[in-house]
Motif scaffolding. Structure first.
Motif, PDB file in Angstrom:
ATOM      1  N   HIS A 106       0.781  -1.228   0.000  1.00 29.74           N
ATOM      2  CA  HIS A 106       0.000   0.000   0.000  1.00 29.74           C
ATOM      3  C   HIS A 106       0.821   1.291   0.000  1.00 29.74           C
ATOM      4  O   HIS A 106       0.307   2.320  -0.449  1.00 29.74           O
ATOM      5  CB  HIS A 106      -0.956  -0.002   1.197  1.00 29.74           C
ATOM      6  CG  HIS A 106      -1.924  -1.142   1.189  1.00 29.74           C
ATOM      7  ND1 HIS A 106      -3.001  -1.209   0.334  1.00 29.74           N
ATOM      8  CD2 HIS A 106      -1.934  -2.299   1.901  1.00 29.74           C
ATOM      9  CE1 HIS A 106      -3.660  -2.333   0.540  1.00 29.74           C
ATOM     10  NE2 HIS A 106      -3.028  -3.022   1.473  1.00 29.74           N
ATOM     11  N   MET A 110       2.151   4.069  -3.820  1.00 27.77           N
ATOM     12  CA  MET A 110       1.830   5.498  -3.762  1.00 27.77           C
ATOM     13  C   MET A 110       3.027   6.392  -4.064  1.00 27.77           C
ATOM     14  O   MET A 110       2.869   7.587  -4.319  1.00 27.77           O
ATOM     15  CB  MET A 110       1.327   5.880  -2.362  1.00 27.77           C
ATOM     16  CG  MET A 110       0.090   5.202  -1.888  1.00 27.77           C
ATOM     17  SD  MET A 110      -0.314   5.844  -0.230  1.00 27.77           S
ATOM     18  CE  MET A 110      -1.661   4.754   0.225  1.00 27.77           C
ATOM     19  N   PHE A 287      -1.326  13.278   2.056  1.00 28.50           N
ATOM     20  CA  PHE A 287      -1.401  12.460   0.846  1.00 28.50           C
ATOM     21  C   PHE A 287      -1.894  11.050   1.176  1.00 28.50           C
ATOM     22  O   PHE A 287      -2.764  10.512   0.488  1.00 28.50           O
ATOM     23  CB  PHE A 287      -0.022  12.410   0.188  1.00 28.50           C
ATOM     24  CG  PHE A 287       0.014  11.692  -1.130  1.00 28.50           C
ATOM     25  CD1 PHE A 287      -0.230  12.360  -2.310  1.00 28.50           C
ATOM     26  CD2 PHE A 287       0.307  10.340  -1.180  1.00 28.50           C
ATOM     27  CE1 PHE A 287      -0.195  11.703  -3.530  1.00 28.50           C
ATOM     28  CE2 PHE A 287       0.347   9.666  -2.389  1.00 28.50           C
ATOM     29  CZ  PHE A 287       0.098  10.352  -3.567  1.00 28.50           C
ATOM     30  N   VAL A 288      -1.350  10.451   2.243  1.00 30.13           N
ATOM     31  CA  VAL A 288      -1.726   9.090   2.622  1.00 30.13           C
ATOM     32  C   VAL A 288      -3.193   9.032   3.020  1.00 30.13           C
ATOM     33  O   VAL A 288      -3.929   8.130   2.602  1.00 30.13           O
ATOM     34  CB  VAL A 288      -0.829   8.582   3.769  1.00 30.13           C
ATOM     35  CG1 VAL A 288      -1.383   7.283   4.353  1.00 30.13           C
ATOM     36  CG2 VAL A 288       0.593   8.354   3.270  1.00 30.13           C
ATOM     37  N   GLU A 290      -5.608  11.013   2.134  1.00 28.36           N
ATOM     38  CA  GLU A 290      -6.431  11.208   0.945  1.00 28.36           C
ATOM     39  C   GLU A 290      -6.501   9.926   0.116  1.00 28.36           C
ATOM     40  O   GLU A 290      -7.549   9.594  -0.449  1.00 28.36           O
ATOM     41  CB  GLU A 290      -5.873  12.350   0.100  1.00 28.36           C
ATOM     42  CG  GLU A 290      -6.685  12.631  -1.158  1.00 28.36           C
ATOM     43  CD  GLU A 290      -6.100  13.761  -1.993  1.00 28.36           C
ATOM     44  OE1 GLU A 290      -6.625  14.005  -3.089  1.00 28.36           O
ATOM     45  OE2 GLU A 290      -5.110  14.383  -1.552  1.00 28.36           O
ATOM     46  N   ARG A 291      -5.392   9.189   0.049  1.00 26.88           N
ATOM     47  CA  ARG A 291      -5.348   7.983  -0.778  1.00 26.88           C
ATOM     48  C   ARG A 291      -6.080   6.800  -0.139  1.00 26.88           C
ATOM     49  O   ARG A 291      -6.796   6.064  -0.817  1.00 26.88           O
ATOM     50  CB  ARG A 291      -3.891   7.591  -1.055  1.00 26.88           C
ATOM     51  CG  ARG A 291      -3.190   8.457  -2.112  1.00 26.88           C
ATOM     52  CD  ARG A 291      -3.919   8.346  -3.447  1.00 26.88           C
ATOM     53  NE  ARG A 291      -3.302   9.133  -4.489  1.00 26.88           N
ATOM     54  CZ  ARG A 291      -2.548   8.617  -5.463  1.00 26.88           C
ATOM     55  NH1 ARG A 291      -2.303   7.319  -5.498  1.00 26.88           N
ATOM     56  NH2 ARG A 291      -2.039   9.400  -6.394  1.00 26.88           N
ATOM     57  N   ILE A 292      -5.877   6.581   1.161  1.00 29.78           N
ATOM     58  CA  ILE A 292      -6.422   5.365   1.767  1.00 29.78           C
ATOM     59  C   ILE A 292      -7.801   5.574   2.380  1.00 29.78           C
ATOM     60  O   ILE A 292      -8.505   4.606   2.676  1.00 29.78           O
ATOM     61  CB  ILE A 292      -5.469   4.779   2.834  1.00 29.78           C
ATOM     62  CG1 ILE A 292      -5.398   5.675   4.068  1.00 29.78           C
ATOM     63  CG2 ILE A 292      -4.100   4.516   2.265  1.00 29.78           C
ATOM     64  CD1 ILE A 292      -4.587   5.064   5.197  1.00 29.78           C
ATOM     65  N   TYR A 298      -9.705   2.139   1.650  1.00 29.92           N
ATOM     66  CA  TYR A 298     -10.165   1.619   0.359  1.00 29.92           C
ATOM     67  C   TYR A 298     -10.175   0.098   0.307  1.00 29.92           C
ATOM     68  O   TYR A 298     -10.991  -0.495  -0.413  1.00 29.92           O
ATOM     69  CB  TYR A 298      -9.330   2.196  -0.785  1.00 29.92           C
ATOM     70  CG  TYR A 298      -7.865   1.794  -0.809  1.00 29.92           C
ATOM     71  CD1 TYR A 298      -7.455   0.580  -1.324  1.00 29.92           C
ATOM     72  CD2 TYR A 298      -6.881   2.659  -0.335  1.00 29.92           C
ATOM     73  CE1 TYR A 298      -6.118   0.212  -1.364  1.00 29.92           C
ATOM     74  CE2 TYR A 298      -5.536   2.308  -0.371  1.00 29.92           C
ATOM     75  CZ  TYR A 298      -5.168   1.091  -0.874  1.00 29.92           C
ATOM     76  OH  TYR A 298      -3.831   0.744  -0.908  1.00 29.92           O
TER      77      TYR A 298
END
Length: 306
Positions: A106, A110, A287-288, A290-292, A298
């Motif tokens: 994960h 990224m 950033f993390v 927002e991504r996960i 997710y």
């Protein structure tokens, strides 16, 4: 003051326990590191390291110099962070530490997008399931799962981490499907070695909270390796959904005792307390998240009730 540029090299040698390790950390040659330390010792008029063919250690003068040198590096980093915060541009080397499996599955995927978004940042990523001392290792931010010990570190919760009991369909077809937690006693249960209690499984379900003392033929210190042998039908095991999720969706693994829940944990970002949060650290954390995702990461979007 003419040898102030040698301070980071000296601290790296002291922290990493040798010239070769410090050279790898700094991206220099071993001879360049050795030469820089030699020049520093000549400038100070004293030996900073005891050297042998197998190891080095700090002299008394080296211990004294290290205490002040580390403070100087911290002050310089605070100054850099303050200026970067003023400019609003994340820059510099970001040293990250993550658990091995989570990092591979994960975090590594990224990295390219993060670096494209922040071209002024460089990353030094260490993946290890063992505990890493952030201060000693010079780590800017570590991602850690589970219960955090009390410390002087700052922690930010990023997402919940759920675990499930799983097995391959072939194993269940051959050995039977447990219908109660007590049924696990008759099965080969595989264990993750770095769990607090690898063989004692705590469950919460219709009958309340309970503990089951399991046994099996394998104990391993890497969750992806555990997942591999579960896919091969060796037994029943506990896996976090950030590893098991894709295999549950494909049907290569199925949940065992789905009406029972394992203790929920959390993914944390941990970093040393400093006067200014470095802009590079803040950029990475944002950033993390927002991504996960936060409340539902997710990898749990299609997992159903956990």
């Amino acid at each position: 003051m003419t040898e102030i540029g040698a301070i980071p090299v000296f601290v790296a040698v002291a922290d990493h326990g040798g010239f070769a390790a410090a050279a790898r950390h700094l991206g220099l040659t071993k001879s360049a590191v050795s030469k820089r330390i030699g020049v520093l010792e000549a400038h100070l008029g004293t030996q900073l390291f005891h050297r042998s063919t197998r190891s080095i250690s700090l002299t008394e003068a080296g211990e004294i110099y290290l205490a002040h040198a580390a403070q100087a590096l911290d002050a310089a980093q605070d100054a850099e962070d303050a200026v970067a915060a003023l400019q609003g541009q994340p820059v510099g080397l970001l040293r990250l530490s993550t658990p091995m499996s989570f990092g591979q599955l994960h975090v590594a995927p990224m990295i390219a997008a993060f670096l494209r978004q922040y071209p002024g940042i460089r990353i030094d990523l260490t993946m290890d399931d063992k505990f890493v001392d952030l201060v000693e290792g010079g780590i800017d931010v570590a991602l850690r799962a589970g219960t955090l010990p009390n410390s002087a570190l700052i922690a930010r919760k990023l997402a919940p981490i759920h675990s499930v009991i799983v097995a391959a369909p072939d194993y269940l077809a051959q050995s039977g499907t447990p219908e109660t937690p007590e049924d696990l006693l008759a099965h080969s249960c595989l264990h993750y070695a770095y769990s607090r209690d690898p063989s004692e499984w705590r469950l919460a379900g219709p009958a309340g909270d309970m503990r089951v003392q399991t046994s099996g033929v394998l104990r391993v210190n890497n969750s992806e390796a555990l997942c591999t042998v579960l896919l091969d039908g060796l037994g029943i095991g506990r896996l976090p959904t950030f590893i098991a999720g894709a295999h549950l969706t494909s049907g290569r693994l199925v949940r065992v005792l789905p009406e029972y829940r394992l203790p929920e944990q959390a993914l944390y970002a941990v970093f040393p307390e400093r006067k200014h949060m470095p802009a590079k650290v803040r950029a990475f954390l944002d950033f993390v998240v927002e991504r996960i995702g936060h409340d539902v990461p997710y990898w749990d979007m299609d997992a159903g009730p956990l």
